[in-house]
Design a protein around this motif. Sequence first.
Motif, PDB file in Angstrom:
ATOM      1  N   VAL A  10       0.870  -1.176   0.000  1.00 57.58           N
ATOM      2  CA  VAL A  10       0.000   0.000   0.000  1.00 57.58           C
ATOM      3  C   VAL A  10       0.905   1.222   0.000  1.00 57.58           C
ATOM      4  O   VAL A  10       1.981   1.210   0.595  1.00 57.58           O
ATOM      5  CB  VAL A  10      -0.949   0.034   1.219  1.00 57.58           C
ATOM      6  N   SER A  11       0.456   2.266  -0.692  1.00 58.44           N
ATOM      7  CA  SER A  11       1.254   3.485  -0.842  1.00 58.44           C
ATOM      8  C   SER A  11       0.424   4.680  -0.406  1.00 58.44           C
ATOM      9  O   SER A  11      -0.699   4.879  -0.878  1.00 58.44           O
ATOM     10  CB  SER A  11       1.700   3.643  -2.300  1.00 58.44           C
ATOM     11  N   LEU A  12       0.980   5.467   0.519  1.00 56.72           N
ATOM     12  CA  LEU A  12       0.297   6.660   1.021  1.00 56.72           C
ATOM     13  C   LEU A  12       1.068   7.896   0.571  1.00 56.72           C
ATOM     14  O   LEU A  12       2.265   8.015   0.834  1.00 56.72           O
ATOM     15  CB  LEU A  12       0.234   6.633   2.550  1.00 56.72           C
ATOM     16  N   ASP A  13       0.374   8.798  -0.143  1.00 57.26           N
ATOM     17  CA  ASP A  13       0.975  10.073  -0.517  1.00 57.26           C
ATOM     18  C   ASP A  13      -0.061  11.168  -0.291  1.00 57.26           C
ATOM     19  O   ASP A  13      -1.165  10.910   0.194  1.00 57.26           O
ATOM     20  CB  ASP A  13       1.487  10.051  -1.966  1.00 57.26           C
ATOM     21  N   ARG A  14       0.271  12.393  -0.638  1.00 59.33           N
ATOM     22  CA  ARG A  14      -0.654  13.502  -0.407  1.00 59.33           C
ATOM     23  C   ARG A  14      -1.992  13.275  -1.110  1.00 59.33           C
ATOM     24  O   ARG A  14      -3.056  13.525  -0.554  1.00 59.33           O
ATOM     25  CB  ARG A  14      -0.037  14.820  -0.888  1.00 59.33           C
ATOM     26  N   ALA A  15      -1.922  12.814  -2.366  1.00 60.22           N
ATOM     27  CA  ALA A  15      -3.158  12.644  -3.140  1.00 60.22           C
ATOM     28  C   ALA A  15      -4.061  11.587  -2.521  1.00 60.22           C
ATOM     29  O   ALA A  15      -5.268  11.789  -2.362  1.00 60.22           O
ATOM     30  CB  ALA A  15      -2.816  12.278  -4.583  1.00 60.22           C
ATOM     31  N   ALA A 159      -4.680  18.755   2.820  1.00 63.19           N
ATOM     32  CA  ALA A 159      -3.839  17.672   2.320  1.00 63.19           C
ATOM     33  C   ALA A 159      -2.649  17.440   3.244  1.00 63.19           C
ATOM     34  O   ALA A 159      -2.288  16.302   3.555  1.00 63.19           O
ATOM     35  CB  ALA A 159      -3.349  17.997   0.908  1.00 63.19           C
ATOM     36  N   GLN A 160      -2.036  18.532   3.680  1.00 62.91           N
ATOM     37  CA  GLN A 160      -0.893  18.416   4.579  1.00 62.91           C
ATOM     38  C   GLN A 160      -1.286  17.754   5.892  1.00 62.91           C
ATOM     39  O   GLN A 160      -0.595  16.866   6.398  1.00 62.91           O
ATOM     40  CB  GLN A 160      -0.291  19.797   4.841  1.00 62.91           C
ATOM     41  N   GLN A 161      -2.418  18.179   6.456  1.00 61.59           N
ATOM     42  CA  GLN A 161      -2.859  17.623   7.725  1.00 61.59           C
ATOM     43  C   GLN A 161      -3.294  16.173   7.574  1.00 61.59           C
ATOM     44  O   GLN A 161      -2.979  15.318   8.417  1.00 61.59           O
ATOM     45  CB  GLN A 161      -4.008  18.454   8.290  1.00 61.59           C
ATOM     46  N   ALA A 162      -4.010  15.867   6.482  1.00 64.90           N
ATOM     47  CA  ALA A 162      -4.466  14.498   6.253  1.00 64.90           C
ATOM     48  C   ALA A 162      -3.277  13.556   6.076  1.00 64.90           C
ATOM     49  O   ALA A 162      -3.274  12.429   6.590  1.00 64.90           O
ATOM     50  CB  ALA A 162      -5.375  14.441   5.024  1.00 64.90           C
ATOM     51  N   PHE A 163      -2.254  14.012   5.334  1.00 65.14           N
ATOM     52  CA  PHE A 163      -1.076  13.177   5.118  1.00 65.14           C
ATOM     53  C   PHE A 163      -0.356  12.935   6.435  1.00 65.14           C
ATOM     54  O   PHE A 163       0.088  11.813   6.723  1.00 65.14           O
ATOM     55  CB  PHE A 163      -0.144  13.838   4.110  1.00 65.14           C
ATOM     56  N   ALA A 164      -0.223  13.987   7.266  1.00 64.07           N
ATOM     57  CA  ALA A 164       0.436  13.832   8.562  1.00 64.07           C
ATOM     58  C   ALA A 164      -0.337  12.852   9.450  1.00 64.07           C
ATOM     59  O   ALA A 164       0.252  11.970  10.094  1.00 64.07           O
ATOM     60  CB  ALA A 164       0.571  15.183   9.242  1.00 64.07           C
ATOM     61  N   ASP A 165      -1.660  12.997   9.493  1.00 69.53           N
ATOM     62  CA  ASP A 165      -2.485  12.131  10.342  1.00 69.53           C
ATOM     63  C   ASP A 165      -2.431  10.678   9.881  1.00 69.53           C
ATOM     64  O   ASP A 165      -2.271   9.752  10.694  1.00 69.53           O
ATOM     65  CB  ASP A 165      -3.938  12.611  10.334  1.00 69.53           C
ATOM     66  N   LEU A 170      -0.531   5.027   9.837  1.00 73.38           N
ATOM     67  CA  LEU A 170       0.139   3.969   9.083  1.00 73.38           C
ATOM     68  C   LEU A 170       1.261   3.356   9.914  1.00 73.38           C
ATOM     69  O   LEU A 170       1.456   2.131   9.919  1.00 73.38           O
ATOM     70  CB  LEU A 170       0.694   4.530   7.774  1.00 73.38           C
ATOM     71  N   GLU A 171       2.010   4.194  10.615  1.00 73.87           N
ATOM     72  CA  GLU A 171       3.080   3.709  11.486  1.00 73.87           C
ATOM     73  C   GLU A 171       2.507   2.756  12.532  1.00 73.87           C
ATOM     74  O   GLU A 171       3.061   1.678  12.785  1.00 73.87           O
ATOM     75  CB  GLU A 171       3.765   4.888  12.180  1.00 73.87           C
ATOM     76  N   SER A 172       1.401   3.150  13.135  1.00 77.39           N
ATOM     77  CA  SER A 172       0.798   2.334  14.187  1.00 77.39           C
ATOM     78  C   SER A 172       0.270   1.011  13.648  1.00 77.39           C
ATOM     79  O   SER A 172       0.510  -0.063  14.216  1.00 77.39           O
ATOM     80  CB  SER A 172      -0.334   3.103  14.874  1.00 77.39           C
ATOM     81  N   LEU A 173      -0.454   1.070  12.536  1.00 80.83           N
ATOM     82  CA  LEU A 173      -1.074  -0.134  11.977  1.00 80.83           C
ATOM     83  C   LEU A 173      -0.038  -1.139  11.481  1.00 80.83           C
ATOM     84  O   LEU A 173      -0.294  -2.346  11.482  1.00 80.83           O
ATOM     85  CB  LEU A 173      -2.022   0.248  10.842  1.00 80.83           C
ATOM     86  N   ALA A 174       1.104  -0.642  11.027  1.00 79.03           N
ATOM     87  CA  ALA A 174       2.133  -1.559  10.552  1.00 79.03           C
ATOM     88  C   ALA A 174       2.581  -2.507  11.654  1.00 79.03           C
ATOM     89  O   ALA A 174       2.981  -3.647  11.393  1.00 79.03           O
ATOM     90  CB  ALA A 174       3.337  -0.756  10.025  1.00 79.03           C
ATOM     91  N   GLU A 236       7.104  12.930   0.622  1.00 81.39           N
ATOM     92  CA  GLU A 236       5.658  12.816   0.830  1.00 81.39           C
ATOM     93  C   GLU A 236       5.090  11.502   0.296  1.00 81.39           C
ATOM     94  O   GLU A 236       4.061  11.460  -0.370  1.00 81.39           O
ATOM     95  CB  GLU A 236       4.946  14.003   0.168  1.00 81.39           C
ATOM     96  N   ARG A 237       5.807  10.409   0.560  1.00 85.60           N
ATOM     97  CA  ARG A 237       5.278   9.099   0.187  1.00 85.60           C
ATOM     98  C   ARG A 237       5.764   8.059   1.184  1.00 85.60           C
ATOM     99  O   ARG A 237       6.943   8.037   1.560  1.00 85.60           O
ATOM    100  CB  ARG A 237       5.716   8.706  -1.228  1.00 85.60           C
ATOM    101  N   ARG A 238       4.861   7.182   1.631  1.00 86.68           N
ATOM    102  CA  ARG A 238       5.166   6.090   2.546  1.00 86.68           C
ATOM    103  C   ARG A 238       4.615   4.796   1.955  1.00 86.68           C
ATOM    104  O   ARG A 238       3.498   4.773   1.429  1.00 86.68           O
ATOM    105  CB  ARG A 238       4.539   6.314   3.928  1.00 86.68           C
ATOM    106  N   VAL A 239       5.386   3.725   2.068  1.00 91.62           N
ATOM    107  CA  VAL A 239       4.982   2.428   1.528  1.00 91.62           C
ATOM    108  C   VAL A 239       5.146   1.358   2.603  1.00 91.62           C
ATOM    109  O   VAL A 239       6.153   1.331   3.317  1.00 91.62           O
ATOM    110  CB  VAL A 239       5.837   2.050   0.292  1.00 91.62           C
ATOM    111  N   VAL A 240       4.144   0.482   2.727  1.00 91.68           N
ATOM    112  CA  VAL A 240       4.247  -0.723   3.556  1.00 91.68           C
ATOM    113  C   VAL A 240       4.054  -1.909   2.609  1.00 91.68           C
ATOM    114  O   VAL A 240       3.103  -1.919   1.812  1.00 91.68           O
ATOM    115  CB  VAL A 240       3.194  -0.751   4.676  1.00 91.68           C
TER     116      VAL A 240
END
Length: 403
Positions: A10-15, A159-165, A170-174, A236-240
């Motif tokens: 799964v990939s999380l970015d601003r969009a 977008a900035q706040q949503a990405f931060a949240d 994502l860190e926790s769920l991993a 601005e991209r995180r992948v698990v």
Amino acid sequence: APERVKLSYVSLDRASAQADATAPDTQTLRELFDQNRSQFGEAERRSGGQLRVAIEGDGSAARETIQQLAAAEGDLETRAEQAEGAEYRPIDEAQQGDLPSAVGQSLFELGEGETSTPVKGDDGWYLVALESVTPATTPEFDDPDVQAQLKAIASAQQAQQAFADKSERLESLAYEAPNDLKTLADELGLEIQTTDWITREQGPGIGQYDAIRKAAFSDAVIKDELNSTPIQLGAERRVVLRVAEHEPAKRKPLEAVRNEVRERLIARKASQKAREAAQAALAQAQSGDGLDRLAADGGPSVEDAGYVRRSSRDIDARISEAAFNVSQPSEDEPRYRVTATGDGRIALVAVDGVREASGEDVQTPRAQFAQQQQRYISRLEYATLSDYLRSQTDVEINEDRLN
């Protein structure tokens, strides 16, 4: 074949973080408008002029001159003509930030038609006069251009706040759900994606990133079959990720590598026979035949390199190394050595003369060290034997041994 994996991720970015965001409400836009009012419309502008007297020495002369000009009659341009070193400049539709600090502050405190008292700046004394004011203009909240800007600001902030949240979640769920990606995808509204085959060295898509491949082949992901920790790709991209398919390294079937094996065996045996023949040629040269005799009747090619320095780039580095590692030859007895060249050929090297390094040969700042290390210059010749020796020997490969 190398070890390889296919990944799910799964990939999380601003969009993707903003995908479920709602349009900002009127209250939010109104608050943004009030907070950023200065960004809309035009700031106040003022026109007039400034008279400057540069400060030199202890500044007393400039201070005296500016006081005299402050008491004089006429506009600033006229007054500037009355004193040597006084300079006049007009001010046309300037915002306060466009001017030197002392001048801008003074100009924006004056009323129309007023002239300031002497003002001291960083590099001089000033008189400032205000002629006219262009008031600031601020469009209405409902202006279409203002609304478009406000919505863009609100969207960027969301977008900035949503990405931060979501990054934090994502860190926790991993860690909380390490055995599948579905929990992460469902809670964060992300799509589970897949890759093609990826090896430890390369791969398509996200497999091009070193961090992805390192995580994919870690013990936790490969052996324990867990999700990876979140991997940062850019700002601005995180992948698990987790492994979907895994193929351990395995040998290729003989049929697939038969030709390669045959070529390697031929090259190895030919090289071995060539070196044996070179040693025989060495013994022949040491008995007095010399390289010229070996070269006769279609033998190996002989090249006379003349005197060469240890650092010379005109000959193969391994030939040079071999030449400078033989003992010093006598006047009528060359010294020989067999060596492999940089391109895999076999050469018989003969050193038949030595000349001490002269002062002209040492021209670098490290001259003394170089002179100690390079005690002599050798005159050498060498015969490249590989092609000749291989043409004189037969190499046979037993095909039955490849099966």
